[in-house]
Write an enzyme that holds these catalytic residues in place. Structure first.
Site, mmCIF file in Angstrom:
data_model
loop_
_atom_site.group_PDB
_atom_site.id
_atom_site.type_symbol
_atom_site.label_atom_id
_atom_site.label_comp_id
_atom_site.label_asym_id
_atom_site.label_seq_id
_atom_site.Cartn_x
_atom_site.Cartn_y
_atom_site.Cartn_z
ATOM 1 N N LYS A 1 -25.025 11.263 -8.109
ATOM 2 C CA LYS A 1 -24.499 10.317 -7.084
ATOM 3 C C LYS A 1 -25.057 10.062 -5.794
ATOM 4 C CE LYS A 1 -19.674 10.659 -8.632
ATOM 5 N NZ LYS A 1 -18.273 10.887 -8.589
ATOM 6 N N LYS B 1 -16.266 4.221 -13.770
ATOM 7 C CA LYS B 1 -15.407 3.282 -12.562
ATOM 8 C C LYS B 1 -16.405 2.722 -11.870
ATOM 9 C CE LYS B 1 -11.967 6.810 -12.101
ATOM 10 N NZ LYS B 1 -11.505 7.676 -11.396
ATOM 11 N N LYS C 1 -22.411 7.232 -19.372
ATOM 12 C CA LYS C 1 -20.917 7.135 -19.715
ATOM 13 C C LYS C 1 -20.292 5.979 -19.129
ATOM 14 C CE LYS C 1 -19.095 9.538 -15.676
ATOM 15 N NZ LYS C 1 -18.171 10.121 -15.164
#
Ligand code: TYM
Length: 359
Positions: free
Chosen positions: A119, A227, A224
């Site tokens: 991230k 969102k 994956k």
């Protein structure tokens, strides 16, 4: 004896997708309905985790309420006294325990968390100046201490309630291992303070899975479904219409091998086979038997599109029927009960570390 606790949290960031549903929500709902009375089931919205990466704060309240409605529409039996739904920030012990555990957590062990590294890298790489219309080009684009600290807050979420099982997707494995590590560390230092959650392997056995679930992106099946995917073309959101769902599945990336197979060379097809198994409630072996060897991918895609679109049609019909008054009443009752449980654990820890006198 107190019931064993099964607990999970789902953040209110952007819209929820079928990965969140299958990875975290369904195992909870299955346990709460099929084994009602046996376990305490805690499903919460980790609202303090929401802005570990930049968000539009004007939308957070609506997003939180929407998440809670989704739990109910997905079938969580909120009438049951063993089921609790709550917002993390309404139970202040989560924040307080986090600050205490911070003092026992290594900088190095947090730096090694792959989700933090991924991230943080994404924040740096992201040339996007706006997130949901909000200017994040200056200070917000910094990697926050909140993102770094994410696993400690998550460990507090788990340990405050004496949790044994935590259904999460595969991406959260390291965080669960950290929750176990810090619980064992504290117990070693101060005596039996925390229930140590089961290992990820034991959890998979309990929830009846061979491996942690990771539903892949339809456009890039090597990563994956997430969102935060910018385009949303590879992600099936729980509020996607049946038409859009079909379109996304029919245009899912496959390969040029031309023969249905379940293997690492065919990540797209393998993901479709897994989706069909999950959404048609059939075993993967059964689905593979039916489709492997077929030389056209269209039939498999049709079957996946049907099963997912049918599931979403039912789910969306349920969403319109959610009773907001009943939901808010349940929240109030659960939050009161959770504060009582969490504060008991917090006091034990405060006494152990010397912040409160011992009885
Ligand atoms: P969040 O909101 O990012 O994800 C919620 C859950 O969805 C799972 N998930 C997936 N599962 C399978 N395939 C996918 N493609 C996929 N994408 C997401 C995630 O693994 C997660 O289980 N850190 C948690 C929130 C949290 C939490 C907790 C969970 C905060 N405190 C305490 C359990 C216990 C998270 O990832 O949220």
């Amino acid at each position: 004896m107190a019931k064993q606790v099964i607990l999970t949290g789902i953040r209110a960031n952007n819209d929820l997708h079928i990965g969140n549903y299958m990875g975290a929500m369904l195992p909870m709902i299955d346990m709460a309905t099929k084994r009602a009375g046996e376990y305490q089931v805690n499903l919460f919205v980790p609202d303090l985790h929401s802005f570990t990466t930049p968000i539009d704060h004007h939308k957070l309240q609506d997003a939180i309420m929407n998440n809670l409605r989704v739990f109910v529409a997905a079938g969580l039996p909120i009438d049951s006294p063993d089921v609790h739904i709550y917002r993390q920030s309404y139970v202040s012990a989560h924040s307080e325990l986090t600050v205490i555990l911070d003092g026992f957590t290594g900088f190095g062990e947090m730096s090694r968390m792959t989700q933090f590294k991924d991230k943080a890298k994404k924040l740096h790489d992201d040339l996007q100046e706006y997130v949901d219309g909000v200017d994040v080009s200056k200070s917000n684009k910094n990697v926050s201490v909140g993102l770094f600290n994410y696993p400690v807050l998550m460990a507090s979420d788990i340990l405050l309630y004496g949790t044994t099982y935590v259904p999460v997707g595969d991406d959260q494995t390291q965080h669960i291992e950290f929750a176990r590590d810090i619980a064992e560390r504290m117990n070693r230092l101060f005596g039996e303070l925390f229930v140590v959650p089961k290992s990820v392997k034991e959890q998979h056995t309990f929830f009846g899975k061979d491996q942690g679930l990771r539903i892949k992106d339809l456009v890039d099946p090597t990563k994956k479904m997430s969102k935060s995917d910018g385009s949303g073309r590879g992600v099936i959101f729980l509020n996607d219409t049946p038409e859009i769902t079909r379109k996304k599945i029919m245009s899912a990336t496959t390969d040029s091998i031309g023969r249905v197979g379940y293997n690492t060379d065919q990540p797209g097809i393998s993901n479709l086979l897994e989706l069909l198994s999950l959404f048609s409630s059939r075993s993967l072996a059964e689905v593979r038997k039916e489709f492997e060897g077929q030389t056209q991918y269209g039939l498999l895609k049709e079957a996946v599109a049907d099963s997912v679109a049918n599931f979403l049609a039912d789910f969306q019909a349920n969403l319109t029927k959610v009773n907001d008054k009943a939901l808010k009443d349940k929240l109030e009752t659960s939050e009161k009960a959770m504060n009582a449980i969490a504060n008991r654990t917090l006091l034990k820890v405060q006494q152990a570390v010397g912040l409160r006198p011992k009885d």
